[in-house]
Structures are given as structure tokens and as C-alpha cells.
Design a protein around this motif. Structure first.
Motif, short mmCIF file in Angstrom:
data_model
loop_
_atom_site.label_atom_id
_atom_site.label_comp_id
_atom_site.label_asym_id
_atom_site.label_seq_id
_atom_site.Cartn_x
_atom_site.Cartn_y
_atom_site.Cartn_z
N PHE A 118 0.82 -1.21 0.00
CA PHE A 118 0.00 0.00 0.00
C PHE A 118 0.86 1.26 0.00
O PHE A 118 1.87 1.34 0.70
CB PHE A 118 -0.88 0.05 1.25
CG PHE A 118 -1.98 -0.98 1.27
CD1 PHE A 118 -3.20 -0.72 0.66
CD2 PHE A 118 -1.81 -2.20 1.92
CE1 PHE A 118 -4.22 -1.67 0.70
CE2 PHE A 118 -2.83 -3.14 1.96
CZ PHE A 118 -4.04 -2.88 1.34
N PHE B 105 -0.05 5.23 0.81
CA PHE B 105 -1.17 6.06 1.27
C PHE B 105 -0.94 7.52 0.92
O PHE B 105 0.19 7.97 0.71
CB PHE B 105 -1.33 5.90 2.79
CG PHE B 105 -1.49 4.47 3.22
CD1 PHE B 105 -2.70 3.82 3.10
CD2 PHE B 105 -0.40 3.75 3.71
CE1 PHE B 105 -2.84 2.49 3.49
CE2 PHE B 105 -0.54 2.43 4.10
CZ PHE B 105 -1.76 1.79 3.98
N ASN C 150 1.80 7.85 5.70
CA ASN C 150 1.49 6.95 6.82
C ASN C 150 2.68 6.12 7.28
O ASN C 150 2.55 4.94 7.59
CB ASN C 150 0.34 6.00 6.45
CG ASN C 150 -0.99 6.70 6.41
OD1 ASN C 150 -1.03 7.93 6.30
ND2 ASN C 150 -2.07 5.97 6.52
N MET D 260 5.48 5.09 10.09
CA MET D 260 5.46 5.04 11.55
C MET D 260 6.50 6.05 12.07
O MET D 260 7.70 5.86 11.81
CB MET D 260 5.82 3.63 12.06
CG MET D 260 4.93 2.54 11.51
SD MET D 260 3.27 2.72 12.17
CE MET D 260 2.33 1.96 10.88
N GLU E 121 13.49 0.74 9.17
CA GLU E 121 12.54 -0.07 9.97
C GLU E 121 11.13 0.01 9.38
O GLU E 121 10.38 -0.97 9.40
CB GLU E 121 12.52 0.43 11.42
CG GLU E 121 13.81 0.10 12.17
CD GLU E 121 13.97 0.89 13.45
OE1 GLU E 121 14.79 0.49 14.29
OE2 GLU E 121 13.31 1.95 13.61
N LEU F 137 9.20 -3.31 8.15
CA LEU F 137 8.05 -3.75 8.97
C LEU F 137 7.11 -4.75 8.26
O LEU F 137 6.87 -5.84 8.78
CB LEU F 137 7.29 -2.52 9.48
CG LEU F 137 6.05 -2.81 10.31
CD1 LEU F 137 6.41 -3.54 11.60
CD2 LEU F 137 5.30 -1.51 10.65
N PRO F 138 6.59 -4.40 7.06
CA PRO F 138 5.71 -5.39 6.42
C PRO F 138 6.44 -6.68 6.05
O PRO F 138 5.82 -7.75 5.99
CB PRO F 138 5.20 -4.66 5.17
CG PRO F 138 6.08 -3.50 4.98
CD PRO F 138 6.66 -3.14 6.30
N ARG G 55 8.78 -8.09 7.91
CA ARG G 55 8.79 -8.88 9.15
C ARG G 55 7.42 -9.51 9.38
O ARG G 55 7.32 -10.65 9.80
CB ARG G 55 9.15 -7.98 10.35
CG ARG G 55 10.54 -7.43 10.32
CD ARG G 55 11.57 -8.47 10.70
NE ARG G 55 11.54 -8.74 12.12
CZ ARG G 55 11.68 -9.94 12.65
NH1 ARG G 55 11.82 -11.00 11.86
NH2 ARG G 55 11.65 -10.13 13.95
N ARG H 295 8.40 0.91 0.97
CA ARG H 295 7.68 0.01 1.88
C ARG H 295 6.66 -0.83 1.11
O ARG H 295 6.47 -2.01 1.39
CB ARG H 295 6.97 0.82 2.97
CG ARG H 295 6.21 -0.04 3.96
CD ARG H 295 5.61 0.79 5.08
NE ARG H 295 4.58 1.70 4.60
CZ ARG H 295 3.92 2.54 5.39
NH1 ARG H 295 4.18 2.59 6.69
NH2 ARG H 295 2.99 3.35 4.89
N GLY I 98 9.88 -6.65 -0.91
CA GLY I 98 9.40 -8.03 -0.82
C GLY I 98 8.66 -8.48 -2.07
O GLY I 98 8.28 -9.64 -2.18
N LYS I 99 8.38 -7.53 -2.95
CA LYS I 99 7.70 -7.80 -4.24
C LYS I 99 6.30 -8.39 -4.11
O LYS I 99 6.01 -9.48 -4.65
CB LYS I 99 8.57 -8.71 -5.11
CG LYS I 99 9.70 -7.96 -5.80
CD LYS I 99 10.49 -8.83 -6.75
CE LYS I 99 9.77 -9.03 -8.06
NZ LYS I 99 10.56 -9.79 -9.03
N PRO I 100 5.41 -7.73 -3.40
CA PRO I 100 4.00 -8.17 -3.46
C PRO I 100 3.49 -7.92 -4.88
O PRO I 100 3.90 -6.93 -5.50
CB PRO I 100 3.30 -7.29 -2.43
CG PRO I 100 4.13 -6.06 -2.36
CD PRO I 100 5.54 -6.49 -2.61
#
Lengths: 231, 405
Positions: A92, A94, A98, A100, A107, A111-112, A114, A159, A163-165
């Protein structure tokens, strides 16, 4: 559903509220998005594009209709299963980045990863590589408050794609940026997702970036409409 | 209306398309990810962290001081029974705390001595007497008549002199913390006690019951001072033969002495505790204060965590949109709550320990047993975890779609 199809929606309606207060945000939307496509969903405020994006992102259930995401029948999934689908398929971006605020750029990107089960080391390595790909190799340890708006949105892009979604959903990614930064971020998103084979749906009303799309889809008053003559 | 894409030759045909990510975080990985995220969120908002910790520290200090003061008051009432080496107590009927009543008799003492498995039985006398001060005033003491050579009735916590010094004529042990009150009394000082000249030959430390401070004299002298007949006793102290069952001896004594109340040491301590908890306002009052302290901690942490969730709703919504479940957010809040509880307890207990160690007056010092540190920590962590439920309930209702609005 074809193997080349990333998203297929049929007869999607979404109604908010009940009785006299009911408001129909989507009125029988059909949409197909091919794998690897960079699509922009365009429409005026209140047209239903954010609602449609929320349904595509598996964060909102339609009132009626059927949907498939890379062959997964969304309408047959229980609500509790949707977070797993989001982790598997979607990155995503945004409108307001968004990020953190307590986490560094590295980090935030890790995060996603992890959450998807990457080891700490692997997540950090992938996050560092992705941040380098968006030109922020020297900002790994910076907190969001130490970055400019454009840099934050680039972290948000990193972000989303890390990870390549297979699917990237972007909600008005240029809205909080000046014209130049908005263009740079969108170009970066286009370049990065093209190289890495993501399917991208961008919700926007920023006509300066329409030309970057493989296709623009127009929505008005909860319905898909043909593009205006000047598109 | 349809806006179907004509799936023609993709401009990316040569690109390897991204595939679904099938890996999932395991149990420990989820805890580690959400836990470290929660801690980083806590320490990022330092003002809120300080406010929450203040609440926990306040609760810890208040709760421990109230409970510690209650224990100190309880100790004042139970210290005699707790400290003297007596197995079974024979007390006047109706006795519910450490207080004399209708005097016991020599006949009862002799029956006790004749009871099976009683190794020894001795009388103890206890009564208030006035110490005449040099300035013309008077101060009361609780004079204990303890019997040589066993001295089963004390003194204990002797800081100056030897118990055997009580065998000297007119010898009395006084309480060290009361020396100023008793007119700057020192070893060798002579005072008038209920009209008798006595000499301070030793001092005890901290023997300050609710009643006036204990003073000790050999029983013969104490009876003279208190004008008590030699066959009248305040209590009868019993030592049980080695290996004998204390409860069985108590039962035998109770049968032999129907006009008395007979209790083992443990039973007497419990009886005093029960009396204080049920028959006085002390237990209620201190219990209420302790609960109030815990409530303050609970409410502070609950409100702080709840307001933190409200302030960071967009962040939590983002986490949910990215794929975090309610369980993941519960892990995050749980770790935050545990850290609040642990850090707050550590700071609060550190303050309690330093304040208590700084207190020199045994009249005021709360009793903080070592178990209290563990109990407080577990309790505060529990309170903080309970407090986090409010925040979690709010997060459960959070729609991830809010991040697109």
C-alpha cells in the motif's frame, strides 16, 4: 479467470448506512486489471474511487458483487482471512505516506517484511536494497520527521514494493506533494514497478501524471464511465 | 458499466511478474515484530511515556506505603507473639489480640505444667507503668515481667546490655527509640518506675507496640513494681517437648484448662490478624488506600494507552491495512503494558526502598517484605495489562479502510 488477470470485479456495489440514510458509493462496478498493468483510477471527489480502492485492497467488503485477486475469490473469504491476503498480495501507498514516526526509514520498510515472516536480517537487507533503489541509501536511519515530504513518500513507495508483493495500491500518492516531487515520485513508482513486475492501481485526480499510466479508468457517481475525449 | 482491459501484448512481457508472498511470520517473530514496534512507539512519545510511568510509580509508592504501614501496624500488635520462643500461649478467655484480661492463676499454671508433652510452662506479666521524668512529667511503658533464667518472655532485639543483666537489682531494659522521651536515658541511668527506683541496664530496638513501648524486668521485680500477686499471671507461656505435635498439645491444654483460651503461636498470630482485619477500621482503611493506589495506576495507564491509541489511530489503521491482525495489535499493546508495568514498578520500588531505608524512626517505618517487590511487580504488570484492554477494544473496532479516507 485468466492467468494474466490480476484483478477481476463483477457487479460490485457498496452501500453505506441504512434506510433513508443509505448512500450507494458504488453501483455495479465491473473491472479487470491485467497482471503487470500500471492503471490509474480517476474521478472527482466523492465518485467512489477510494471506496473501490478499499475493496481492491481487501480492507472493505462490498455490499454485493464478486471479486478475484490473482485467482483468489475474495467474496468467498471470511473477514478474518483478509489480513493474510493483504500480506500475500498487496503493498500500500497512502495519501499521507502513513509512515510510523517512531521507526527509521529502514525499519518502516522492513516492517511489512517482518510481518510476512522475513527474518530480521533478511528484512533489513531487502529494505536497505529497496531504499537504495528509491535513492535513499543515505537515509536508512532517518526518522520520518527528518525527511522531506518527497523523501517520505519515496520511503512509502519502498515500503509498498519491498518483498515484491504482486499488487501495489496507491491512494493519491501525489496529493501531499508539490508538482515536481509528485511527478518524481510517480515516475519512480512507475519505473520501479515496471522493473519488478508489479501490478499497480493508482487512485488520483492529478491529471499531470495521467500520461504515466498504461490505462486510466474513470469513475463518476459510483459507476465506470468512458474517458473524456481529451484523454 | 464496464471498463475491462483488453489483455493484449503487455509492455512488460519480458519482465518476471511479482508473485504472491506465501511466507508468514511465526509465533515468536510476530511477538518480536509487534513488541519492538510497541516499545519504539512508547519511547517515541516521551511525554506520554513519562505521564504513564508517573501513574504507575505513584500507584506503586502509594500501594506499598499503605500496605507497608498496615504491615507495620500489624507487626506492632503481633511482635511479641512473633518474637518470643513460645510454642503455645495460654491467655485469658475472650482474648483476640495481644492484651491481658482476667488474670490467670497458679493452679492453671500447674495444670499446664502437668500436661503431657509440655516441656516447660512459665508465667508472663504485662502491665502499663509510669516512668517518672526528671522534669516532673511521666511517660508510660508496657512493663514485661520475664522470668529468669529462660527469659522466654523477652527481651529481644537487644542493642545494648545482656539479658542476664536483668538479674541485677532494680534492672530494667528500655526501648532505645524512646530514650529521649524518657528524659535522655542512658545505660546506668536511674529512673522511678511506678514509685520504684530502677536502673537502665540495656536497650532494645523497635519494640513499639500500639500500647506504650515495652520495657523488661525480671518477673519478681516486675511484680513488685506492678503490685501483682505472685499467683496472678497475664499469660502462661508453654514450650512443647521436642518432636511433639503443637496442635495436639494445644488440644490437651485446652481440655485441661477450660477457663482459658489456648493457641499455638501460629493460631495466636492469625487471631490477631483476624481481629485487626475484621474488628478494627485499620484493615479496611489501609486496604482501601492500597486499592485506591492500584486503581489510580489502572486508570492512569488505561487512559494513557487509550489516548495513545486515539492519537495514533492512523498508524494502527495503517498496520491493519498492511495485514496486522487484532491479535498482532494485542501483542503490541501487551508488550507496551508489560514494559509500563515493569519500568514503573522498578522506578516505584526503587523510590520505596530508598525512602524506607532513609527512615530511622521505628514508629513510622513501613514494613516492606522482600516478597512485596515481586508481588508489586506482578500486580502492576497485571494492572497495566488489564488497563490495555480498553485500548484493545477500541482497536478491534478500527476499520483498516479508514486509512484511505
Amino acid at each position: 479467470m485468466s492467468a494474466d488477470t490480476a484483478i477481476q470485479l463483477r457487479g460490485i456495489t457498496k452501500t453505506y448506512g441504512q434506510g433513508a440514510l443509505a448512500f450507494q458509493a458504488l453501483k455495479g462496478v465491473d473491472l479487470t486489471v491485467g497482471r503487470g498493468e500500471f492503471m490509474m483510477l480517476v474521478g472527482p471527489s466523492g465518485s467512489g474511487k477510494t471506496t473501490l480502492l478499499s475493496i481492491l485492497g481487501c480492507v472493505l467488503a462490498p455490499t454485493e458483487g464478486e471479486g478475484w485477486l490473482f485467482g483468489e475469490a475474495l467474496h468467498r473469504r471470511r473477514e478474518a482471512e483478509l489480513p493474510v491476503l493483504r500480506l500475500s498480495y498487496i503493498g500500500f501507498i497512502f495519501q499521507g505516506h502513513n509512515l510510523m514516526p517512531a521507526l527509521t526509514a529502514l525499519e518502516n520498510v522492513a516492517l511489512p517484511l517482518r510481518m510476512r515472516g522475513f527474518s530480521r536480517r533478511a528484512a533489513r537487507a531487502e529494505a536497505a536494497d529497496t531504499l537504495a533503489a528509491v535513492g535513499l541509501a543515505d537515509k536508512l536511519d532517518s526518522l520520518p520527521e527528518m525527511l522531506s515530504g518527497g523523501q517520505r513518500q519515496r520511503v512509502a513507495v519502498a515500503r509498498a514494493v519491498a518483498g515484491k508483493p504482486p499488487l501495489i495500491l496507491a491512494d493519491e500518492p501525489t496529493a501531499a506533494l508539490d508538482a515536481q516531487s509528485g511527478m518524481q515520485v510517480t515516475q519512480l513508482l512507475k519505473q520501479l514497478t515496471t522493473q519488478r513486475g508489479h501490478t499497480v492501481v493508482v487512485v488520483t485526480h492529478d491529471n499531470r501524471i495521467f500520461h504515466l499510466a498504461d490505462r486510466t479508468v474513470h469513475i463518476e457517481d459510483g459507476r465506470m464511465v468512458p474517458p473524456p475525449a481529451d484523454h | 458499466m464496464t471498463a475491462d482491459l483488453k489483455l493484449t501484448e503487455s509492455p512488460r512481457a519480458a519482465v518476471v511478474l511479482a508473485e504472491p508472498i506465501r511466507t508468514r511470520a511465526g509465533f515468536f517473530s510476530r511477538w518480536a515484530t509487534m513488541g519492538s514496534m510497541g516499545i519504539q512507539m512508547m519511547f517515541h512519545d516521551r511525554l506520554k511515556l513519562a505521564g504513564t510511568l508517573f501513574g504507575v510509580v505513584f500507584a506503586v509508592v502509594l500501594g506499598n506505603f499503605q500496605a507497608g504501614t498496615f504491615l507495620a501496624l500489624l507487626g506492632k500488635n503481633r511482635m511479641f507473639v512473633e518474637n518470643v520462643p513460645v510454642d503455645v500461649w495460654i491467655v485469658p478467655p475472650g482474648t483476640r489480640q495481644f492484651q491481658g484480661g482476667k488474670p490467670l492463676t497458679d493452679a492453671q499454671l500447674n495444670r499446664a505444667r502437668a500436661t503431657e508433652d509440655v516441656e516447660w510452662a512459665e508465667p508472663l506479666v504485662l502491665q502499663t507503668a509510669q516512668v517518672q521524668l526528671t522534669n516532673g512529667g511521666a511517660e508510660p511503658v508496657s512493663l514485661v515481667g520475664t522470668r529468669a533464667p529462660r527469659f522466654a518472655g523477652g527481651p529481644w532485639n537487644v542493642v545494648r546490655g545482656n539479658t542476664e543483666d536483668l538479674l541485677q537489682p532494680g534492672a530494667v531494659f528500655f526501648e532505645d527509640a524512646e530514650r529521649e522521651k524518657l528524659g535522655g536515658i542512658n545505660l546506668g541511668s536511674v529512673r522511678e518506675l511506678a514509685g520504684h527506683k530502677v536502673q537502665a541496664v540495656g536497650f532494645t530496638w523497635g519494640l513499639l507496640p500500639f500500647a506504650p513501648a515495652y520495657a523488661f524486668a525480671e518477673q519478681t521485680l516486675a511484680r513488685e513494681i506492678l503490685k501483682l500477686a505472685p499467683d496472678k499471671h497475664t499469660f502462661i507461656l508453654v514450650g512443647v517437648a521436642p518432636g511433639a505435635d503443637h496442635v495436639a498439645v494445644r488440644e490437651r491444654l485446652a481440655r485441661a484448662l477450660p477457663d482459658t483460651r489456648v493457641m499455638t503461636r501460629r493460631e495466636y498470630l492469625d487471631a490477631i490478624l483476624k481481629y485487626i482485619l475484621t474488628e478494627t477500621q485499620i484493615g479496611f482503611s489501609f486496604g482501601l488506600s492500597t486499592i485506591m493506589g492500584l486503581l489510580v495506576g489502572l486508570i492512569t495507564v488505561a487512559l494513557s494507552m487509550f489516548s495513545s491509541v486515539i492519537d495514533n489511530m492512523r498508524q494502527f489503521g495503517t498496520l491493519k491495512a498492511m495485514g496486522a491482525t487484532n491479535g498482532d495489535l494485542a501483542r503490541l499493546l501487551f508488550v507496551q503494558a508489560v514494559v509500563y508495568g515493569l519500568v514503573g514498578s522498578l522506578l516505584g520500588l526503587g523510590m520505596v526502598a530508598s525512602m524506607v531505608s532513609g527512615m530511622r524512626n521505628p514508629q513510622l517505618t513501613p514494613v516492606i517484605p522482600s516478597e512485596a517487590y515481586a508481588i508489586t511487580t506482578v500486580l502492576m504488570v497485571g494492572v497495566c495489562v488489564a488497563a490495555s484492554v480498553l485500548a484493545l477494544l477500541r482497536l478491534r473496532k478500527l476499520e483498516p479502510a479508514m486509512v484511505f479516507r
